[in-house]
Design a protein around this motif. Structure first.
Motif, PDB file in Angstrom:
ATOM      1  N   LEU A   1      44.330  39.716  48.467  1.00 47.41           N
ATOM      2  CA  LEU A   1      43.961  40.900  49.272  1.00 47.41           C
ATOM      3  C   LEU A   1      44.001  40.947  50.318  1.00 47.41           C
ATOM      4  O   LEU A   1      44.036  40.440  51.260  1.00 47.41           O
ATOM      5  CB  LEU A   1      42.132  40.928  48.823  1.00 47.41           C
ATOM      6  CG  LEU A   1      41.860  40.548  47.317  1.00 47.41           C
ATOM      7  CD1 LEU A   1      40.197  40.336  47.275  1.00 47.41           C
ATOM      8  CD2 LEU A   1      42.307  42.016  46.451  1.00 47.41           C
ATOM      9  N   PRO A   2      44.409  42.597  50.714  1.00 47.29           N
ATOM     10  CA  PRO A   2      44.731  42.987  52.175  1.00 47.29           C
ATOM     11  C   PRO A   2      43.620  43.227  52.965  1.00 47.29           C
ATOM     12  O   PRO A   2      43.395  44.256  53.612  1.00 47.29           O
ATOM     13  CB  PRO A   2      45.411  44.108  51.871  1.00 47.29           C
ATOM     14  CG  PRO A   2      44.768  44.643  50.758  1.00 47.29           C
ATOM     15  CD  PRO A   2      44.502  43.764  49.614  1.00 47.29           C
ATOM     16  N   VAL A   3      42.720  42.008  52.950  1.00 47.06           N
ATOM     17  CA  VAL A   3      41.337  42.328  53.692  1.00 47.06           C
ATOM     18  C   VAL A   3      41.072  41.001  54.525  1.00 47.06           C
ATOM     19  O   VAL A   3      41.722  40.049  53.926  1.00 47.06           O
ATOM     20  CB  VAL A   3      40.094  42.582  52.931  1.00 47.06           C
ATOM     21  CG1 VAL A   3      38.906  42.882  53.848  1.00 47.06           C
ATOM     22  CG2 VAL A   3      40.453  44.064  52.093  1.00 47.06           C
TER      23      VAL A   3
ATOM     24  N   LEU B   1      34.761  33.163  53.460  1.00 51.36           N
ATOM     25  CA  LEU B   1      35.256  34.542  52.861  1.00 51.36           C
ATOM     26  C   LEU B   1      36.742  34.667  53.144  1.00 51.36           C
ATOM     27  O   LEU B   1      37.477  35.284  52.169  1.00 51.36           O
ATOM     28  CB  LEU B   1      34.321  35.767  53.555  1.00 51.36           C
ATOM     29  CG  LEU B   1      34.598  36.894  53.119  1.00 51.36           C
ATOM     30  CD1 LEU B   1      34.691  37.265  51.742  1.00 51.36           C
ATOM     31  CD2 LEU B   1      33.595  38.019  53.703  1.00 51.36           C
ATOM     32  N   ASP B   2      37.146  34.519  54.237  1.00 52.71           N
ATOM     33  CA  ASP B   2      38.503  34.809  54.473  1.00 52.71           C
ATOM     34  C   ASP B   2      39.419  34.001  53.870  1.00 52.71           C
ATOM     35  O   ASP B   2      40.466  34.480  53.153  1.00 52.71           O
ATOM     36  CB  ASP B   2      38.708  34.478  56.076  1.00 52.71           C
ATOM     37  CG  ASP B   2      40.290  35.161  56.588  1.00 52.71           C
ATOM     38  OD1 ASP B   2      40.332  36.503  56.426  1.00 52.71           O
ATOM     39  OD2 ASP B   2      40.954  34.400  56.830  1.00 52.71           O
ATOM     40  N   ARG B   3      39.064  33.004  53.646  1.00 52.64           N
ATOM     41  CA  ARG B   3      39.963  31.866  52.811  1.00 52.64           C
ATOM     42  C   ARG B   3      40.068  32.165  51.283  1.00 52.64           C
ATOM     43  O   ARG B   3      40.912  32.506  50.669  1.00 52.64           O
ATOM     44  CB  ARG B   3      39.488  30.244  52.704  1.00 52.64           C
ATOM     45  CG  ARG B   3      40.419  29.266  51.836  1.00 52.64           C
ATOM     46  CD  ARG B   3      39.518  28.028  51.658  1.00 52.64           C
ATOM     47  NE  ARG B   3      38.607  28.444  50.950  1.00 52.64           N
ATOM     48  CZ  ARG B   3      38.539  28.243  49.327  1.00 52.64           C
ATOM     49  NH1 ARG B   3      40.152  28.415  48.970  1.00 52.64           N
ATOM     50  NH2 ARG B   3      37.768  28.459  48.758  1.00 52.64           N
ATOM     51  N   ARG B   4      38.966  32.826  50.761  1.00 50.58           N
ATOM     52  CA  ARG B   4      38.764  33.308  49.436  1.00 50.58           C
ATOM     53  C   ARG B   4      39.789  34.834  49.230  1.00 50.58           C
ATOM     54  O   ARG B   4      40.222  34.800  48.085  1.00 50.58           O
ATOM     55  CB  ARG B   4      37.492  33.467  48.978  1.00 50.58           C
ATOM     56  CG  ARG B   4      36.821  32.061  48.589  1.00 50.58           C
ATOM     57  CD  ARG B   4      35.367  32.421  48.222  1.00 50.58           C
ATOM     58  NE  ARG B   4      34.841  31.103  48.168  1.00 50.58           N
ATOM     59  CZ  ARG B   4      33.741  30.849  47.384  1.00 50.58           C
ATOM     60  NH1 ARG B   4      33.291  31.794  46.226  1.00 50.58           N
ATOM     61  NH2 ARG B   4      33.367  29.655  47.048  1.00 50.58           N
ATOM     62  N   LEU B   5      39.622  35.598  50.402  1.00 46.02           N
ATOM     63  CA  LEU B   5      40.350  36.681  50.455  1.00 46.02           C
ATOM     64  C   LEU B   5      41.820  36.751  50.238  1.00 46.02           C
ATOM     65  O   LEU B   5      42.621  37.152  49.550  1.00 46.02           O
ATOM     66  CB  LEU B   5      40.048  37.606  51.536  1.00 46.02           C
ATOM     67  CG  LEU B   5      38.507  38.150  51.527  1.00 46.02           C
ATOM     68  CD1 LEU B   5      37.981  38.756  52.654  1.00 46.02           C
ATOM     69  CD2 LEU B   5      38.374  39.153  50.379  1.00 46.02           C
TER      70      LEU B   5
ATOM     71  N   GLY C   1      20.597  37.361  46.381  1.00 45.04           N
ATOM     72  CA  GLY C   1      20.108  37.910  45.265  1.00 45.04           C
ATOM     73  C   GLY C   1      21.609  38.471  44.334  1.00 45.04           C
ATOM     74  O   GLY C   1      21.247  39.423  43.330  1.00 45.04           O
ATOM     75  N   VAL C   2      22.641  38.237  44.591  1.00 45.58           N
ATOM     76  CA  VAL C   2      23.869  38.725  43.836  1.00 45.58           C
ATOM     77  C   VAL C   2      24.895  37.835  43.741  1.00 45.58           C
ATOM     78  O   VAL C   2      24.971  36.833  44.758  1.00 45.58           O
ATOM     79  CB  VAL C   2      24.631  39.982  44.910  1.00 45.58           C
ATOM     80  CG1 VAL C   2      23.602  41.262  44.938  1.00 45.58           C
ATOM     81  CG2 VAL C   2      24.908  39.591  46.160  1.00 45.58           C
ATOM     82  N   ASP C   3      25.755  38.095  42.984  1.00 43.52           N
ATOM     83  CA  ASP C   3      27.016  37.066  42.890  1.00 43.52           C
ATOM     84  C   ASP C   3      28.072  37.783  43.542  1.00 43.52           C
ATOM     85  O   ASP C   3      28.412  38.733  43.424  1.00 43.52           O
ATOM     86  CB  ASP C   3      27.522  36.855  41.312  1.00 43.52           C
ATOM     87  CG  ASP C   3      26.615  36.187  40.456  1.00 43.52           C
ATOM     88  OD1 ASP C   3      25.739  35.174  40.961  1.00 43.52           O
ATOM     89  OD2 ASP C   3      26.197  36.066  39.148  1.00 43.52           O
ATOM     90  N   ILE C   4      28.813  36.946  44.605  1.00 46.11           N
ATOM     91  CA  ILE C   4      29.955  37.505  45.415  1.00 46.11           C
ATOM     92  C   ILE C   4      31.091  37.064  44.793  1.00 46.11           C
ATOM     93  O   ILE C   4      31.492  35.893  44.681  1.00 46.11           O
ATOM     94  CB  ILE C   4      29.690  36.915  46.678  1.00 46.11           C
ATOM     95  CG1 ILE C   4      28.676  37.443  47.215  1.00 46.11           C
ATOM     96  CG2 ILE C   4      30.922  37.542  47.445  1.00 46.11           C
ATOM     97  CD1 ILE C   4      28.099  36.712  48.608  1.00 46.11           C
ATOM     98  N   THR C   5      31.832  38.145  43.910  1.00 46.36           N
ATOM     99  CA  THR C   5      33.082  37.949  43.369  1.00 46.36           C
ATOM    100  C   THR C   5      34.165  38.323  43.957  1.00 46.36           C
ATOM    101  O   THR C   5      34.283  39.687  44.530  1.00 46.36           O
ATOM    102  CB  THR C   5      32.936  38.405  41.832  1.00 46.36           C
ATOM    103  OG1 THR C   5      31.831  38.034  41.348  1.00 46.36           O
ATOM    104  CG2 THR C   5      34.203  38.111  41.141  1.00 46.36           C
ATOM    105  N   ILE C   6      35.206  37.475  44.380  1.00 52.43           N
ATOM    106  CA  ILE C   6      36.603  37.825  44.897  1.00 52.43           C
ATOM    107  C   ILE C   6      37.368  38.092  43.863  1.00 52.43           C
ATOM    108  O   ILE C   6      37.713  37.290  43.458  1.00 52.43           O
ATOM    109  CB  ILE C   6      36.747  37.243  46.180  1.00 52.43           C
ATOM    110  CG1 ILE C   6      35.526  36.792  46.948  1.00 52.43           C
ATOM    111  CG2 ILE C   6      38.292  37.360  46.772  1.00 52.43           C
ATOM    112  CD1 ILE C   6      35.129  38.005  47.898  1.00 52.43           C
TER     113      ILE C   6
END
Length: 123
Positions: free
Chosen positions: A15-17, A6-10, A118-123
């Motif tokens: 993104l500032p997260v 997740l951090d790599r994708r952010l 059950g969701v698509d996590i889109t960054i």
């Protein structure tokens, strides 16, 4: 592994997260300060073999609190108690297979989380 991906994708998305992993160590009720509705006379007592070397639930939360509030935290880091099961929160070395497992493994974990949630996590 998910937190590091997740951090790599952010970061890749600019993104500032940040995503940071934490581990609480071992927190037990017997070492937690008494508080109404949290730990009081209504709390069932259970003998816990970890009590002699564990910490209360307040200090067990310190790693997460540090990850949320320390301005030096940059993401892709891992915080845990200094003594593994108790102690002040410190940044610890993350095994390479967890922090950088390779694109195929990270993608597989990402897809499994999406499927289970059950969701698509889109960054």
């Amino acid at each position: 592994m998910f937190a590091f991906e997740l951090d790599r994708r952010l970061k890749a998305a600019g993104l500032p997260v940040a995503s940071v992993a934490t581990r609480p160590g071992v927190g037990v009720d017997a070492k937690t300060p008494q508080r109404a509705g949290i730990r009081d006379a209504t709390t069932p007592y259970q003998r816990n073999p970890y009590t002699p070397w564990a910490q209360g639930k307040d200090p067990a939360a310190w790693s997460s609190v540090r990850a949320l509030t320390d301005p030096a935290v940059r993401g892709g880091e891992y915080f845990a108690p200094r003594g593994r099961v108790r102690g002040e929160p410190v940044q610890i070395e993350t095994p390479a297979r967890t922090a950088a497992p390779g694109a195929a493994v990270a993608e597989r974990v990402w897809r499994q989380v999406e499927e289970l949630a059950g969701v698509d996590i889109t960054i």
